[in-house]
Design a protein around this motif. Structure first.
Motif, PDB file in Angstrom:
ATOM      1  N   PRO A 125       1.034  -1.081   0.039  1.00 51.36           N
ATOM      2  CA  PRO A 125       0.044  -0.190  -0.039  1.00 51.36           C
ATOM      3  C   PRO A 125       0.795   1.296  -0.181  1.00 51.36           C
ATOM      4  O   PRO A 125       2.119   1.354   0.726  1.00 51.36           O
ATOM      5  CB  PRO A 125      -0.803  -0.082   1.285  1.00 51.36           C
ATOM      6  N   THR A 127       0.513   4.169   1.193  1.00 49.99           N
ATOM      7  CA  THR A 127       0.693   4.711   2.795  1.00 49.99           C
ATOM      8  C   THR A 127       1.825   3.990   3.608  1.00 49.99           C
ATOM      9  O   THR A 127       2.565   4.758   4.064  1.00 49.99           O
ATOM     10  CB  THR A 127      -0.696   4.510   3.384  1.00 49.99           C
ATOM     11  N   GLU A 128       1.810   2.734   3.295  1.00 51.20           N
ATOM     12  CA  GLU A 128       2.942   2.257   4.136  1.00 51.20           C
ATOM     13  C   GLU A 128       4.262   2.342   3.618  1.00 51.20           C
ATOM     14  O   GLU A 128       5.065   2.516   4.385  1.00 51.20           O
ATOM     15  CB  GLU A 128       2.518   0.566   4.021  1.00 51.20           C
TER      16      GLU A 128
ATOM     17  N   THR B  54      -5.876   7.538   8.725  1.00 57.67           N
ATOM     18  CA  THR B  54      -6.046   6.120   8.102  1.00 57.67           C
ATOM     19  C   THR B  54      -7.468   6.410   7.080  1.00 57.67           C
ATOM     20  O   THR B  54      -7.497   5.785   6.273  1.00 57.67           O
ATOM     21  CB  THR B  54      -6.241   5.047   9.243  1.00 57.67           C
ATOM     22  N   ASP B  63      -4.502   3.600   0.370  1.00 57.05           N
ATOM     23  CA  ASP B  63      -4.754   2.357   1.223  1.00 57.05           C
ATOM     24  C   ASP B  63      -6.133   1.543   1.011  1.00 57.05           C
ATOM     25  O   ASP B  63      -6.828   2.258   0.554  1.00 57.05           O
ATOM     26  CB  ASP B  63      -4.467   2.538   2.640  1.00 57.05           C
TER      27      ASP B  63
END
Lengths: 135, 248
Positions: A125, A127-128, B54, B63
């Motif tokens: 991902p 974001t990761e 998130t 994500d």
């Protein structure tokens, strides 16, 4: 005997250089993780990122392989001949197709070494990958 | 960019994001429902670790959710492939991050034109658009500077310009003033205010009540879920700095 030692040392040095190159390529890919994640956040597909990374590594590798074989290899061959007294029967130049194969193989190996980790990283991902570089 | 009045630009239903398993299961986002209309500015506030960043990443396709649905402009994005998701991020969403996330090797103008180039615009068109945007954020004279030569506020303004490069339907900002001092915060506040005024849809995750004061709607989040929602009157005042205590 002296020539065998020389060729052996050159081969070992070349092998070591290849290993270092492979390690550097991997480092280059890892070093680019933040840029890659950012490019993906901005809309680059995993394939775009892999292709860009591979191109960034392959183009200098191609130049290096070509220059290494044609002026470089020939000059080395001439130098070895001059140092050892020019025993042309025992030390011959490889065929043209073999030299071209070396260039092609170098390019393919570099492309694979670059694209594979980039491709695998492209599945994480975004974001990761972005956050991993901040910690 | 015209949307049917009743169709939200951004819509989430039962959105969930979980990490870990069994006793270690963490529900970062826990059943969020959200509709954001065109031109609306929504601020999301809550304590650190409540899941607001998130949630923003899930809304923008950075994500993947563990469950639920996210739609952007009527199109589901939670179940599409990575390539389609990247294309959606390219054209529909603009991101502004707390840590700016500019490419350090590229100048300000090159950073701003990057999304346009990724979207397939010609270098000339991308450059023209980047020049317009840098003018809009007041950084024309810093166009050829590397990010390392810019202040925090200037970097964030470059990041906002970059987010606008492809005229996104929605700009998602994650703590955009989190790394800025008061003066730079005011600059960015005013920038968001002008974006709001121009009809840009904005979702801003923030700790900063001054930023939240610019919104049409304020959502409070705790433990991954929405706990309160307030519709603010007017959103902007034209004298925002004074309102939030940054000016006399």
């Amino acid at each position: 005997m002296g020539r065998i030692l020389l060729v052996g040392r050159l081969a070992v040095r070349d092998l070591r250089r290849r290993r270092i190159e492979a390690a550097l390529l991997l480092l280059a890919v890892l070093d680019n993780r933040h840029s890659s994640a950012l490019e993906r956040a901005l809309g680059a597909t995993p394939r775009d990122v892999s292709a860009a990374l591979a191109a960034a590594q392959v183009l200098p590798a191609l130049a290096g392989a070509v220059l290494g074989v044609f002026p470089g290899g020939f000059a080395l061959f001439a130098a070895v001949n001059a140092i050892t007294g020019g025993d042309g029967d025992r030390a011959t130049l490889p065929a043209l197709w073999q030299l071209l194969a070396v260039v092609l193989a170098t390019v393919l190996v570099v492309a694979a070494l670059t694209a594979l980790p980039a491709r695998l990283g492209g599945r994480r991902p975004v974001t990761e990958a972005l956050q991993a570089e901040l910690t | 960019m015209s949307n049917a009045a009743d169709m939200p630009v951004l819509r989430a239903r039962g959105l969930r994001k979980e990490y870990g398993k069994g006793l270690g299961l963490v529900r970062a986002v826990d059943g969020v429902d959200l509709d954001i209309g065109a031109g609306e500015t929504v601020a999301v506030m809550g304590p650190s670790g409540c899941g607001k960043s998130t949630m923003l990443h899930l809304l923008g396709g950075l994500d993947r959710p563990s469950g639920g649905e996210v739609s952007l402009n009527g199109r589901r994005i939670d179940d599409i492939g990575e390539r389609a998701l990247a294309r959606m991020r390219r054209t529909v969403v603009g991101f502004v991050f707390q840590a700016f996330h500019l490419m350090e090797e590229l100048t300000a103008i090159e950073n701003v034109e990057l999304p346009a180039l990724l979207a397939g615009r010609s270098p000339r068109a991308a450059r023209r658009r980047a020049e317009e945007l840098l003018e809009q954020v007041g950084l024309t004279d810093r166009a050829r500077f590397l990010p390392s030569a810019l202040s925090g506020g200037q970097r964030q303004r470059v990041a906002v310009a970059r987010a606008l490069s492809n005229e996104p339907l929605v700009v998602l900002a994650d703590e955009p003033t989190g790394n800025l001092d008061s003066a730079a915060t005011l600059d960015v506040l005013q920038l968001f205010e002008s974006l709001h005024g121009s009809g840009q849809t904005l979702v801003i995750v923030t700790h900063d009540p001054r930023i939240a004061a610019t919104a049409d709607r304020l959502i409070s989040m705790r433990d991954g879920a929405f706990v309160d929602e307030t519709r603010l009157s007017g959103g902007t005042t034209g004298q925002l700095g004074a309102l939030v205590g940054l000016e006399d």
